[in-house]
Scaffold this active site. Structure first.
Site, PDB file in Angstrom:
ATOM      1  N   CYS B 242       0.794  -1.224   0.000  1.00 44.64           N
ATOM      2  CA  CYS B 242       0.000   0.000   0.000  1.00 44.64           C
ATOM      3  C   CYS B 242       0.828   1.276   0.000  1.00 44.64           C
ATOM      4  CB  CYS B 242      -0.943  -0.001   1.183  1.00 44.64           C
ATOM      5  SG  CYS B 242      -2.092  -1.352   1.086  1.00 44.64           S
ATOM      6  N   VAL B 243       1.442   1.586  -1.106  1.00 47.26           N
ATOM      7  CA  VAL B 243       2.137   2.853  -1.296  1.00 47.26           C
ATOM      8  C   VAL B 243       1.747   3.328  -2.690  1.00 47.26           C
ATOM      9  CG1 VAL B 243       4.356   4.007  -1.195  1.00 47.26           C
ATOM     10  CG2 VAL B 243       4.036   1.884   0.029  1.00 47.26           C
TER      11      VAL B 243
END
Lengths: 347, 428
Positions: B242-243
């Site tokens: 999750c970036v």
């Protein structure tokens, strides 16, 4: 044939030097001064239909009014491109060229070109708004500057795609645009590394901006003997703003005598700063420029003395190049006056 | 450490009665795959789809992309610490199903998941429009917390890739590439006259849901250390998903690390590639100082003349990039930095949050803020409305006709800061 309107100052307009710097905008049909060289450089593809001449001081002091008049003058010619200068290293002239270019681009949607030396404060202020051709620092560079400006002007007038700053000779505007490279990023990185480690020439893909980090000075040895000055970018000025320091993008700083002043009151001081809510600064300007507290400390013997003058400018949107210049000039005077320490306040 | 990568070129991907590779076609038995990846009680449903380059298809929101690989010879197995035991990997032989990928999607976990378009304008910007993708849509139960959600989907993706990889175990590869790094003193002696180069591999570790894993360990908890470059080819490092989609390294990119590949390509010719120093991008100043100090110390200790430093993410990690650059350059070691830019939609803003005059050699992967319009697709796998909330999108990004207007930031792998893509930016 394409139409060009050209803007120059009183000096290049052959009206006079500093003594004529306060002339209001004048309109001349056709070419004046350096316009001849520019016209020749267009090689028949474009003609200078009008030249506008304005005094540098007049423009600096009446920017809004002057801009409006100049826009009205340009409008009726409906030019394909607008050219200002070149201004070389003349600060007020460069700033005027930049400001007029910005206004023409925004209000009339006509492409604009000017020319300046890299250290002209107009560069930092307007490089995003206009294509500024890089010139030498004096009119000696006219012969070199004019063909580049003409080439760029024709390109813009024809709506041709603009090349990179290196290709076209303009000062990078700091606008980043994507493109698909021939090699993937990792390969480009390894290529650059091999060149750098071998001491060969390489070209970075991104110029890191240089942030000016100032190391703090050593502490004042004996504060009870020190002469202390106040300098602010918070725009505190005597009521009425006698030097007319601009509320944004300041072109100057002010120096004000506070001999015998013990408190800044609503009736005597105010802020010229346009970048923050002025209510509290106007009600009591000591909040930004703490004269009252320093007078107390002076009386109590906790500081040597408060310097007789304070300096003020407006930090709001002011170009780093201008701020640097103000800082250097103020520091020179403070040192000459034997000031030991300075309290800088910002907002 | 010596590793052979046996590339099996996959030209097509189809469902079939048996999972196998035959004549360049990867067949997948759906039921068997489902059995292999299911079992997590947090997971409500798992669906499979296949998309090919050129299809009118969109996957959104993409969590991770993973390449199927299998260990054929040598110690350990793929994804040590997760799928396999934590043996040191990176030697022997590994077979790769080159051209195939597992892509995970499903309801959004955080804000930083991406889009893969298989055709049209968007396809130009993502490397994963060129692979045959097995797409896993995974939905979890409503009460599952975000980090558990991420973990569940991460594990399903890894399991699926490992399962597919096994189909290549006994297949004769179409090409074999050999990569070798010797123990330091021997490696130095091997090419004594070439400049010695270290790769400083910065791993995203900005906090919960901003994770990267090294042999199963959260990279936030590591002290910068040395790894043999071939270890990554076996999945020693993988993505916590999750970036921002454009500049995180999906697991696929760690496995195919382009800087490592391209440094190997010049090893023995122009440079002597000594290996990698991995470091993190924690948010506390003390952590940044410690990690950049250790990194510089280690690069110096290895005797490097030059280093490539790559960032992962943007904003806060710009400070880590600048610290690493300053501290390594201060030791007289020349650096090249790889980053991307956030210069605003008009390209007129400052690109990075930090800067150093020592960073005079920078490769940029482009301005992630530039806008792009992605046309509507016949097939959308996942949840198109995620376009309105993922990083780079905004309320209204998903238009009524199914097209999307958003920043390039939304496209998976678009501005890869390890240079896996071709995008760059110029100043005008």
């Amino acid at each position: 044939m394409m139409k060009v309107v050209h803007y120059i100052n009183q000096f290049f307009g052959q009206i006079g030097g500093e003594e004529k710097a306060d002339i209001t905008p004048q309109l001349h049909e056709g070419v004046v001064g350096p316009g001849m060289a520019l016209k020749n450089a267009f090689k028949g593809e474009a003609d200078i239909v009008a030249t506008i001449i304005c005094g540098d001081s007049y423009f600096a002091e009446h920017q809004e009014e002057a801009t409006k008049t100049i826009l009205d003058m340009i409008k009726k010619y409906n030019p394909d491109v607008f050219v200002a200068g070149p201004a070389f290293n003349a600060g007020r002239y460069g700033t005027a060229c930049g400001a007029v270019c910005k206004a023409v681009k925004e209000a009339l949607n006509i492409p604009v070109v000017t020319g300046m030396y890299i250290e002209n404060p107009g560069v930092d202020l307007y490089k995003k708004d206009a294509y500024i051709v890089l010139t030498k620092n004096s009119a000696v560079g006219m012969r070199e500057a004019v063909p580049k400006m003409a080439k760029l002007a024709l390109k813009l007038a024809k709506g041709e795609p603009m090349g990179s700053p290196q290709e076209e000779g303009y000062i990078p505007r700091g606008i980043r645009k994507n493109y698909i490279a021939d090699e993937r990023g990792s390969k480009r990185a390894v290529d650059m590394l091999v060149k750098k480690v071998n001491g060969e020439k390489f070209e970075t893909e991104f110029e890191m901006p240089s942030f000016d980090r100032v190391a703090p000075n050593p502490p004042v040895k004996d504060i009870t003997k020190a002469k202390i000055a106040l300098v602010t970018s918070g725009g505190i000025v005597p009521k009425g703003n006698p030097d007319r320091i601009e509320s944004s993008s300041a072109s100057k700083f002010g120096k004000y005598d506070i001999d015998g002043v013990y408190d800044l009151t609503e009736a005597t001081y105010e802020t010229a700063h346009g970048g923050y809510d002025p209510t509290y600064a106007n009600a009591d300007a000591d909040r930004v420029l703490p004269v009252d507290v320093l007078r107390d400390l002076e009386k109590e013997g906790k500081i040597g003395s408060l310097h007789r003058y304070y300096y003020a400018t407006v930090g709001n949107g002011t170009a780093v190049a201008s701020a640097k210049k103000f800082g250097a000039a103020i520091a020179k005077e403070l040192i000459a006056d034997g000031v030991d320490a300075v309290i800088l306040t910002s907002t | 450490m010596r590793l052979e990568l046996g590339n099996i070129f996959i030209k097509d991907l189809q469902f079939g009665p048996e999972t196998k590779v035959e004549k360049g076609i990867l067949y997948v038995n759906k039921e068997e795959l489902l059995k292999e990846v299911s079992g997590d009680e947090k997971v409500k449903s798992i669906d499979f789809d296949i998309v090919h380059p050129g299809d009118s298809a969109r996957i959104i929101p993409v969590k991770d992309v993973i390449e199927p690989r299998v260990k054929v010879e040598g110690k350990g197995g793929i994804f040590p610490g997760f799928i396999s035991k934590v043996d040191t990997v990176g030697s022997g032989r590994t077979n790769v199903l080159k051209g195939a990928a597992v892509v995970t999607t499903g309801k959004i976990v955080g804000f930083q998941e991406g889009i893969i378009d298989m055709s049209g304008e968007g396809a130009k910007y993502t490397p994963f429009s060129k692979t045959h993708n097995l797409v896993i849509t995974c939905e979890v139960n409503d009460d599952v917390k975000q980090h558990e959600h991420e973990e569940a989907i991460r594990m399903i993706g890894l399991k699926a890739a490992a399962y597919l990889g096994k189909a290549g175990k006994d297949v004769q590869p179409d090409e074999v590439k050999t990569y070798e790094t010797l123990p330091l003193l021997e490696q130095v002696k091997k090419y004594p006259n070439l400049p010695k180069v270290v790769y400083v591999y910065m791993l995203q570790s900005q906090g919960l849901l901003h994770d990267t894993y090294v042999y199963g360990v959260d990279a936030k908890k590591i002290i910068p250390t040395f790894i043999y470059p071939t270890e990554v080819f076996d999945g020693a490092i993988l993505s916590g998903n999750c970036v921002s989609a454009c500049d995180k390294n999906p697991t696929y990119v760690h496995l195919n690390h382009p800087i490592i590949e391209d440094l190997y390509d010049r090893d023995g010719k122009d440079i002597n590639f000594l290996g990698c120093v991995i470091t993190n991008e924690n948010v506390y100043l003390a952590d940044k100082e410690r990690s950049s100090n250790c990194t510089a110390k280690l690069v110096e200790f290895l005797g490097a003349d030059a280093a490539i430093i790559s960032e992962e993410g943007f904003g806060n990690p710009d400070a880590d990039l600048v610290m690493n650059c300053n501290k390594i350059e201060e030791k007289g070691i020349k650096t090249v930095l790889v980053t991307d830019e956030y210069a605003g939609r008009d390209g007129a803003s400052q690109s990075l949050a930090d800067s150093t005059p020592k960073g005079n050699a920078v490769v940029t992967a482009g301005n992630a803020n530039e806008l792009v319009v992605l046309k509507a697709m016949d097939k959308v796998i996942g949840h198109p409305e995620a376009a309105n909330i993922i990083a780079g999108g905004y309320s209204g990004s998903l238009r009524p006709d199914g097209s999307i207007e958003a920043e390039l930031q939304v496209i998976t792998g678009c501005t890869s800061e390890v240079g896996f893509n071709y995008l760059s930016a110029k100043g005008f």
